[in-house]
Design a protein around this motif. Structure first.
Motif, PDB file in Angstrom:
ATOM      1  N   THR A 128     -12.447   7.177  -6.207  1.00  0.00           N
ATOM      2  CA  THR A 128     -11.635   5.972  -6.020  1.00  0.00           C
ATOM      3  C   THR A 128     -11.880   5.033  -7.190  1.00  0.00           C
ATOM      4  O   THR A 128     -13.022   4.828  -7.613  1.00  0.00           O
ATOM      5  N   TYR A 149     -17.541   7.793  -6.185  1.00  0.00           N
ATOM      6  CA  TYR A 149     -17.359   9.193  -5.826  1.00  0.00           C
ATOM      7  C   TYR A 149     -18.090   9.436  -4.514  1.00  0.00           C
ATOM      8  O   TYR A 149     -19.307   9.224  -4.419  1.00  0.00           O
ATOM      9  N   GLU A 183     -10.965   1.090  -8.850  1.00  0.00           N
ATOM     10  CA  GLU A 183     -10.451  -0.252  -8.588  1.00  0.00           C
ATOM     11  C   GLU A 183     -10.514  -1.084  -9.865  1.00  0.00           C
ATOM     12  O   GLU A 183     -11.430  -0.922 -10.677  1.00  0.00           O
ATOM     13  N   LEU A 192     -17.124  -1.356  -4.214  1.00  0.00           N
ATOM     14  CA  LEU A 192     -17.505   0.045  -4.394  1.00  0.00           C
ATOM     15  C   LEU A 192     -18.997   0.262  -4.622  1.00  0.00           C
ATOM     16  O   LEU A 192     -19.570   1.225  -4.100  1.00  0.00           O
ATOM     17  N   VAL A 204      -6.216  -0.771  -6.120  1.00  0.00           N
ATOM     18  CA  VAL A 204      -7.103   0.261  -5.587  1.00  0.00           C
ATOM     19  C   VAL A 204      -6.339   1.575  -5.593  1.00  0.00           C
ATOM     20  O   VAL A 204      -5.260   1.685  -4.997  1.00  0.00           O
ATOM     21  N   SER A 205      -6.885   2.575  -6.257  1.00  0.00           N
ATOM     22  CA  SER A 205      -6.203   3.859  -6.366  1.00  0.00           C
ATOM     23  C   SER A 205      -6.309   4.650  -5.072  1.00  0.00           C
ATOM     24  O   SER A 205      -7.191   4.382  -4.238  1.00  0.00           O
ATOM     25  N   PRO A 206      -5.454   5.654  -4.882  1.00  0.00           N
ATOM     26  CA  PRO A 206      -5.692   6.619  -3.796  1.00  0.00           C
ATOM     27  C   PRO A 206      -6.991   7.370  -4.075  1.00  0.00           C
ATOM     28  O   PRO A 206      -7.417   7.488  -5.226  1.00  0.00           O
ATOM     29  N   THR A 207      -7.628   7.869  -3.057  1.00  0.00           N
ATOM     30  CA  THR A 207      -8.845   8.661  -3.228  1.00  0.00           C
ATOM     31  C   THR A 207      -8.466  10.113  -3.473  1.00  0.00           C
ATOM     32  O   THR A 207      -7.813  10.747  -2.644  1.00  0.00           O
ATOM     33  N   GLN A 257       0.843  -1.196   0.000  1.00  0.00           N
ATOM     34  CA  GLN A 257       0.000   0.000   0.000  1.00  0.00           C
ATOM     35  C   GLN A 257       0.875   1.242   0.000  1.00  0.00           C
ATOM     36  O   GLN A 257       1.736   1.409   0.864  1.00  0.00           O
ATOM     37  N   GLY A 289      -1.405   4.082  -4.446  1.00  0.00           N
ATOM     38  CA  GLY A 289      -2.496   3.128  -4.272  1.00  0.00           C
ATOM     39  C   GLY A 289      -2.030   1.798  -3.713  1.00  0.00           C
ATOM     40  O   GLY A 289      -0.895   1.651  -3.241  1.00  0.00           O
TER      41      GLY A 289
END
Length: 385
Positions: free
Chosen positions: A169, A194, A171, A122, A161-164, A103, A108
């Motif tokens: 976000t 979102y 995935e 999500l 999983v991307s950073p927010t 992580q 991400g």
């Protein structure tokens, strides 16, 4: 002597720092209750059930700080049935989740192992069936879109999983077949959410090829797959809005099943409609559109009311079956970790071929009704730790 004491103190400080930068946590959720069903396989039943709203699990999760905003992370989680102690996924040591990854604050998270799909991650949270205020009993017919809380798990999965960023976000995932036939029993998908203030919006896509056929991304051996089908594709879109003590949501999902052979019944532990099943053959293509409206209201900080209604429009071999699924729940929390709930679910199906398993109402986690209608009422207790 003084130098020795100083050395011990320094080593102790380093040990304390290292301990603070790493952690392992034991956690779990226990959900059990009494369920009355008006018709299961031709008769009414009273039973002690497990996981009517949320999966009963225990697990370990942890992280180690590697420096520079990078951490090693892992999770090992086992699902089981509280009423008899049996494994939720037969034969799996950690059937619910088993993964390890890296992580990064900036880039991400990448995880590898047995995991839930990205759409469940999500889009699931905007539905009633994913949350404690609706749960598994409120799932769309046959749990056809994987949106109930963590019911389908994929092996051999790589997930990103991307950073927010600004509430967004992203995935994506790929589940390998681990076979020489690369595309046989594999899965892949992506999802986007979102979240900003009272607004939560999400959308996703998931595709599975020949899941349930032997080993691979999802297998019949531990009932990780809901359907036997040559190909399953799912699109979903939904959102909710919170204002004061109230929350309302809308969800749409579309499931396409090609060369479908059977649907898994959590209540009987078998694939109904398969070629060797007396419930009625299930062959050809099946399309299902789910339209859900849901809401909950906190009467007090401890007492809440919630409900949902889903209309499911189907298309199957020239017919158009339709399902009505309605749920009402009241919940009372006696503490932050313990609550009691009363929930009722109604399902009716019409327009399905009489010789097909589709013509029998089947509320998720229960055995099918012998008719086109089924009603279930449960009173239960949940405790998290």
């Amino acid at each position: 002597m003084k130098k020795s004491l100083i050395s011990v103190a320094i080593l102790g400080a380093f040990a304390a720092t290292a301990h603070a930068q790493s952690s392992v946590t034991l956690y779990g959720l226990l959900d059990t209750g009494f369920v009355y069903t008006n018709n299961q396989l031709g008769g009414h039943t009273y039973q002690l059930n497990s996981g009517s709203t949320q999966n009963t699990v225990f697990g370990f999760k942890g992280n180690e700080d590697l420096g520079g905003g990078l951490q090693a992370v892992f999770k090992l989680e086992q699902g089981f049935l509280l009423n008899n102690g049996a494994q939720a996924f037969a034969g799996d040591g950690f059937g619910s989740q088993a993964w390890v990854g890296l992580q990064s604050d900036a880039y991400g998270t990448v995880t590898l192992g047995r995991q839930f799909d990205v759409m469940n991650d999500l889009v699931g949270p905007v539905t009633a069936e994913f949350n404690t205020w609706g749960g598994s009993l409120a799932a769309h017919p046959f749990e056809n879109d994987n949106l109930a809380a963590n019911s389908v798990v994929f092996d051999n999965t790589v997930k990103y999983v991307s950073p927010t960023l600004s509430g967004v976000t992203f995935e994506t995932m790929y589940s390998f077949s681990n076979k020489t036939e690369f595309a046989d029993n594999r899965a892949y998908g992506f999802a986007l959410s979102y979240v900003m203030g009272p607004v939560n919006l999400a959308a996703g896509y998931l595709q599975m090829n020949n899941v349930g056929d032997g080993t691979g991304a999802a297998s019949t051996s531990d009932t990780s797959a809901n359907f036997l089908a040559q190909r399953q594709r799912i699109w979903s879109l939904g959102g909710n809005y919170t204002f004061g003590p109230a929350q309302v949501g809308l969800v749409w999902s579309h499931t396409q099943l090609d060369d479908v052979g059977g649907v898994y019944s959590f209540g009987t532990g078998s694939y109904l409609g398969a070629s060797d099943d007396a419930a009625g053959s299930l062959t050809g293509s099946l399309r299902m559109d789910n339209f859900e409206i849901n809401g909950k209201y906190a009467l007090t900080p401890a007492l809440s009311l919630s409900g949902s209604y889903t209309y499911t429009h189907g298309a199957y071999n020239g017919t158009n079956p339709g399902w009505n699924t309605a749920m009402l729940q009241s919940d009372y929390a006696v503490s932050k970790r313990t609550d009691f709930y009363l929930e009722g679910v109604y399902q009716n199906v019409h327009g399905a071929p009489a010789d097909s398993v589709l013509s029998h109402a089947m509320i998720n986690t229960l055995s099918p009704s012998s008719t086109d209608t089924q009603v279930a009422v449960t009173v239960g207790m949940r405790h998290s730790f």
